[in-house]
Design a protein around this motif. Structure first.
Motif, PDB file in Angstrom:
ATOM      1  N   ILE A  38       0.797  -1.222  -0.057  1.00 59.57           N
ATOM      2  CA  ILE A  38      -0.091   0.018   0.095  1.00 59.57           C
ATOM      3  C   ILE A  38       0.884   1.365   0.114  1.00 59.57           C
ATOM      4  CG2 ILE A  38      -1.656   1.318   1.128  1.00 59.57           C
ATOM      5  CD1 ILE A  38      -2.743  -1.413   2.248  1.00 59.57           C
ATOM      6  N   ASP A  39       1.821   1.313   0.906  1.00 60.57           N
ATOM      7  CA  ASP A  39       2.811   2.405   1.164  1.00 60.57           C
ATOM      8  C   ASP A  39       3.587   2.982  -0.457  1.00 60.57           C
ATOM      9  OD1 ASP A  39       1.927   2.958   3.503  1.00 60.57           O
ATOM     10  OD2 ASP A  39       3.874   1.723   4.336  1.00 60.57           O
ATOM     11  N   ASN A  40       3.794   1.725  -1.087  1.00 63.59           N
ATOM     12  CA  ASN A  40       4.919   1.688  -2.139  1.00 63.59           C
ATOM     13  C   ASN A  40       3.692   2.020  -3.418  1.00 63.59           C
ATOM     14  OD1 ASN A  40       7.973   1.725  -1.692  1.00 63.59           O
ATOM     15  ND2 ASN A  40       6.862   0.118  -0.422  1.00 63.59           N
ATOM     16  N   GLY A  41       2.679   1.588  -3.399  1.00 61.21           N
ATOM     17  CA  GLY A  41       1.781   1.771  -4.519  1.00 61.21           C
ATOM     18  C   GLY A  41       1.945   0.498  -5.393  1.00 61.21           C
ATOM     19  N   PHE A  42       2.139  -0.810  -5.047  1.00 60.49           N
ATOM     20  CA  PHE A  42       2.535  -2.053  -5.910  1.00 60.49           C
ATOM     21  C   PHE A  42       1.173  -2.321  -6.457  1.00 60.49           C
ATOM     22  CE2 PHE A  42       6.368  -3.116  -2.982  1.00 60.49           C
ATOM     23  CZ  PHE A  42       7.210  -2.338  -3.444  1.00 60.49           C
ATOM     24  N   LYS A  43       1.242  -3.167  -7.489  1.00 60.28           N
ATOM     25  CA  LYS A  43       0.055  -3.683  -8.256  1.00 60.28           C
ATOM     26  C   LYS A  43      -0.637  -4.765  -7.118  1.00 60.28           C
ATOM     27  CE  LYS A  43      -2.832  -4.585 -11.342  1.00 60.28           C
ATOM     28  NZ  LYS A  43      -3.722  -3.616 -11.684  1.00 60.28           N
ATOM     29  N   SER A  44       0.191  -5.650  -6.681  1.00 55.13           N
ATOM     30  CA  SER A  44      -0.600  -6.686  -6.011  1.00 55.13           C
ATOM     31  C   SER A  44       0.325  -7.201  -4.797  1.00 55.13           C
ATOM     32  CB  SER A  44      -0.853  -7.984  -7.025  1.00 55.13           C
ATOM     33  OG  SER A  44       0.327  -8.994  -7.108  1.00 55.13           O
ATOM     34  N   VAL A  45      -0.159  -8.128  -4.008  1.00 54.21           N
ATOM     35  CA  VAL A  45       0.344  -8.846  -2.886  1.00 54.21           C
ATOM     36  C   VAL A  45       0.052 -10.305  -2.999  1.00 54.21           C
ATOM     37  CG1 VAL A  45       0.730  -9.488  -0.636  1.00 54.21           C
ATOM     38  CG2 VAL A  45       0.394  -7.193  -0.992  1.00 54.21           C
ATOM     39  N   CYS A  46       1.044 -11.120  -3.454  1.00 57.33           N
ATOM     40  CA  CYS A  46       0.969 -12.456  -3.945  1.00 57.33           C
ATOM     41  C   CYS A  46       1.250 -13.351  -2.699  1.00 57.33           C
ATOM     42  CB  CYS A  46       1.737 -12.887  -4.909  1.00 57.33           C
ATOM     43  SG  CYS A  46       1.486 -14.450  -5.681  1.00 57.33           S
ATOM     44  N   VAL A  47       0.170 -14.259  -2.290  1.00 58.70           N
ATOM     45  CA  VAL A  47       0.452 -15.104  -1.060  1.00 58.70           C
ATOM     46  C   VAL A  47      -0.252 -16.621  -1.427  1.00 58.70           C
ATOM     47  CG1 VAL A  47       0.334 -13.206   0.639  1.00 58.70           C
ATOM     48  CG2 VAL A  47      -1.782 -14.584  -0.295  1.00 58.70           C
ATOM     49  N   ASN A  48       0.128 -17.474  -0.510  1.00 57.03           N
ATOM     50  CA  ASN A  48      -0.360 -18.703  -0.733  1.00 57.03           C
ATOM     51  C   ASN A  48      -1.748 -18.834  -0.317  1.00 57.03           C
ATOM     52  OD1 ASN A  48       2.121 -20.791  -1.491  1.00 57.03           O
ATOM     53  ND2 ASN A  48       2.785 -20.008   0.615  1.00 57.03           N
ATOM     54  N   PRO A  49      -2.523 -19.861  -0.904  1.00 53.98           N
ATOM     55  CA  PRO A  49      -4.035 -19.788  -0.374  1.00 53.98           C
ATOM     56  C   PRO A  49      -4.224 -19.530   1.020  1.00 53.98           C
ATOM     57  CG  PRO A  49      -3.506 -21.423  -2.053  1.00 53.98           C
ATOM     58  CD  PRO A  49      -2.075 -20.879  -1.688  1.00 53.98           C
ATOM     59  N   TRP A  50      -3.547 -20.393   1.752  1.00 58.31           N
ATOM     60  CA  TRP A  50      -3.859 -20.019   3.280  1.00 58.31           C
ATOM     61  C   TRP A  50      -3.994 -18.674   3.970  1.00 58.31           C
ATOM     62  CZ3 TRP A  50      -4.714 -23.664   7.094  1.00 58.31           C
ATOM     63  CH2 TRP A  50      -4.609 -23.300   8.355  1.00 58.31           C
ATOM     64  N   PHE A  51      -3.293 -17.699   3.137  1.00 64.20           N
ATOM     65  CA  PHE A  51      -3.202 -16.387   3.676  1.00 64.20           C
ATOM     66  C   PHE A  51      -4.310 -15.295   2.653  1.00 64.20           C
ATOM     67  CE2 PHE A  51       0.694 -17.507   5.857  1.00 64.20           C
ATOM     68  CZ  PHE A  51       0.342 -17.192   7.118  1.00 64.20           C
ATOM     69  N   VAL A  52      -5.000 -15.981   1.868  1.00 61.77           N
ATOM     70  CA  VAL A  52      -5.703 -15.005   0.950  1.00 61.77           C
ATOM     71  C   VAL A  52      -6.753 -14.135   1.762  1.00 61.77           C
ATOM     72  CG1 VAL A  52      -7.274 -15.093  -1.000  1.00 61.77           C
ATOM     73  CG2 VAL A  52      -5.451 -16.380  -1.224  1.00 61.77           C
ATOM     74  N   GLU A  53      -7.486 -14.755   2.599  1.00 59.12           N
ATOM     75  CA  GLU A  53      -8.707 -13.968   3.155  1.00 59.12           C
ATOM     76  C   GLU A  53      -7.764 -12.781   3.956  1.00 59.12           C
ATOM     77  OE1 GLU A  53     -12.570 -15.019   5.788  1.00 59.12           O
ATOM     78  OE2 GLU A  53     -11.093 -16.449   5.691  1.00 59.12           O
ATOM     79  N   LEU A  54      -6.825 -13.121   4.737  1.00 65.13           N
ATOM     80  CA  LEU A  54      -6.045 -12.308   5.381  1.00 65.13           C
ATOM     81  C   LEU A  54      -5.726 -10.990   4.613  1.00 65.13           C
ATOM     82  CD1 LEU A  54      -5.177 -11.614   8.265  1.00 65.13           C
ATOM     83  CD2 LEU A  54      -3.195 -12.658   7.996  1.00 65.13           C
ATOM     84  N   ALA A  55      -5.058 -11.467   3.592  1.00 63.01           N
ATOM     85  CA  ALA A  55      -4.424 -10.416   2.774  1.00 63.01           C
ATOM     86  C   ALA A  55      -5.533  -9.481   2.131  1.00 63.01           C
ATOM     87  CB  ALA A  55      -3.539 -10.883   1.427  1.00 63.01           C
ATOM     88  N   ALA A  56      -6.508 -10.336   1.756  1.00 64.25           N
ATOM     89  CA  ALA A  56      -7.772  -9.375   1.006  1.00 64.25           C
ATOM     90  C   ALA A  56      -8.256  -8.471   2.019  1.00 64.25           C
ATOM     91  CB  ALA A  56      -8.701 -10.239   0.749  1.00 64.25           C
ATOM     92  N   HIS A  57      -8.186  -8.905   3.581  1.00 61.57           N
ATOM     93  CA  HIS A  57      -8.819  -7.977   4.513  1.00 61.57           C
ATOM     94  C   HIS A  57      -7.997  -6.710   4.795  1.00 61.57           C
ATOM     95  CE1 HIS A  57      -9.921  -6.577   8.437  1.00 61.57           C
ATOM     96  NE2 HIS A  57      -8.665  -6.817   8.868  1.00 61.57           N
ATOM     97  N   TYR A  58      -6.515  -7.029   4.775  1.00 60.27           N
ATOM     98  CA  TYR A  58      -5.464  -5.865   4.664  1.00 60.27           C
ATOM     99  C   TYR A  58      -5.696  -4.894   3.756  1.00 60.27           C
ATOM    100  CZ  TYR A  58      -3.495  -7.945   9.028  1.00 60.27           C
ATOM    101  OH  TYR A  58      -3.435  -8.487  10.349  1.00 60.27           O
ATOM    102  N   LEU A  59      -5.873  -5.306   2.489  1.00 65.36           N
ATOM    103  CA  LEU A  59      -5.799  -4.519   1.185  1.00 65.36           C
ATOM    104  C   LEU A  59      -7.143  -4.183   0.733  1.00 65.36           C
ATOM    105  CD1 LEU A  59      -3.602  -6.999  -0.912  1.00 65.36           C
ATOM    106  CD2 LEU A  59      -2.983  -4.973   0.274  1.00 65.36           C
ATOM    107  N   SER A  60      -8.260  -4.181   1.580  1.00 66.88           N
ATOM    108  CA  SER A  60      -9.566  -3.951   1.201  1.00 66.88           C
ATOM    109  C   SER A  60      -9.752  -2.604   0.880  1.00 66.88           C
ATOM    110  CB  SER A  60     -10.566  -4.492   2.200  1.00 66.88           C
ATOM    111  OG  SER A  60     -10.245  -4.087   3.485  1.00 66.88           O
ATOM    112  N   ASP A  61      -9.093  -1.601   1.876  1.00 66.19           N
ATOM    113  CA  ASP A  61      -9.403  -0.227   1.505  1.00 66.19           C
ATOM    114  C   ASP A  61      -8.484   0.652   0.597  1.00 66.19           C
ATOM    115  OD1 ASP A  61     -11.390  -0.434   3.402  1.00 66.19           O
ATOM    116  OD2 ASP A  61      -9.935  -0.083   5.119  1.00 66.19           O
ATOM    117  N   GLY A  62      -7.637  -0.360  -0.179  1.00 65.74           N
ATOM    118  CA  GLY A  62      -6.764   0.464  -0.957  1.00 65.74           C
ATOM    119  C   GLY A  62      -6.852  -0.084  -2.501  1.00 65.74           C
TER     120      GLY A  62
END
Length: 225
Positions: A38-62
């Motif tokens: 978020i701070d750097n304006g990257f295109k995406s965060v790529c994670v294993n399936p285990w962490f998708v829901e958590l990553a989507a939560h942290y990225l939901s406002d950006g």
């Protein structure tokens, strides 16, 4: 056509998929990577399936996408298993999927199976972006071309060089070959072993429209010097 299939260097942060695929990664690591993206304006965060829901939560406002890997890192799961994984991560909030193609089928010359494997995952994705990981270090020149053509026919959005978990990563010659084969119709993602700003610029000059790296912030800093 996704807007980032071909980019200019004026938008370097949007080339970067900030990647956290270490098996020992924790939820604290996921939060840190999401904040860095978020701070750097990257295109995406790529994670294993285990962490998708958590990553989507942290990225939901950006404006940073959540990317999940499928059939990772071997591509050896049956298509029905990859499909189940795809549906699971899409339901959890994934915006993009990076799937490993059926490498063994490709090595056997069974291009129909390779193409069908990709097509079914793309149908599950719908309008969301699908990148197909070729694992170029394991392929011959002819197999790389055949894999790109299969991904194109199956309507994937990107071809990607590597998982970063085999014995080789992205090579400039491979990125150039992938771009020459898919033209402007698909994006090309270079991933694996990209460690410096000059590496980033070389990959982009060769035709990459995405860069996968676990060190996105350091790469961006070095590439913009």
């Amino acid at each position: 056509m996704p807007q980032d299939k071909l980019r200019t260097k004026g938008d370097l942060p949007q080339f970067i998929d900030h990647t956290l695929l270490r098996p020992e990664a924790t939820s604290v690591d996921v939060q840190r990577y999401c904040n860095e993206a978020i701070d750097n304006g990257f295109k995406s965060v790529c994670v294993n399936p285990w962490f998708v829901e958590l990553a989507a939560h942290y990225l939901s406002d950006g404006n940073v996408s959540t990317c999940a890997v499928i059939g990772f890192p071997l591509g050896a799961s049956p298509t029905r298993v990859k499909l189940a994984e795809a549906y699971a991560v899409l339901e959890a909030g994934a915006d993009e999927l990076d799937m490993v193609l059926a490498i063994s089928a490709l090595k056997d010359g069974d291009l129909a199976t390779v193409e069908n494997d990709i097509r079914q995952i793309k149908q599950a994705c719908g309008p969301k972006i699908l990148k197909v990981i070729l694992e170029t270090c394991l392929l011959t020149h002819e197999e790389k071309i055949a894999a790109c053509q299969a991904a194109h026919r199956a309507r994937a959005d990107f071809v990607k060089t590597s998982t970063g978990f085999s014995h080789g990563g992205a090579a400039i010659a491979d990125v150039r070959l992938l771009r020459e084969t898919v033209g402007v119709d698909l994006g090309v993602k270079a991933s694996g072993g990209i460690r410096s700003g000059p590496d980033v610029h070389a990959m982009i000059d060769a035709g990459a429209s995405r860069i996968g790296s676990s060190s996105g912030a350091a790469l961006l800093s070095d590439a913009t010097k």
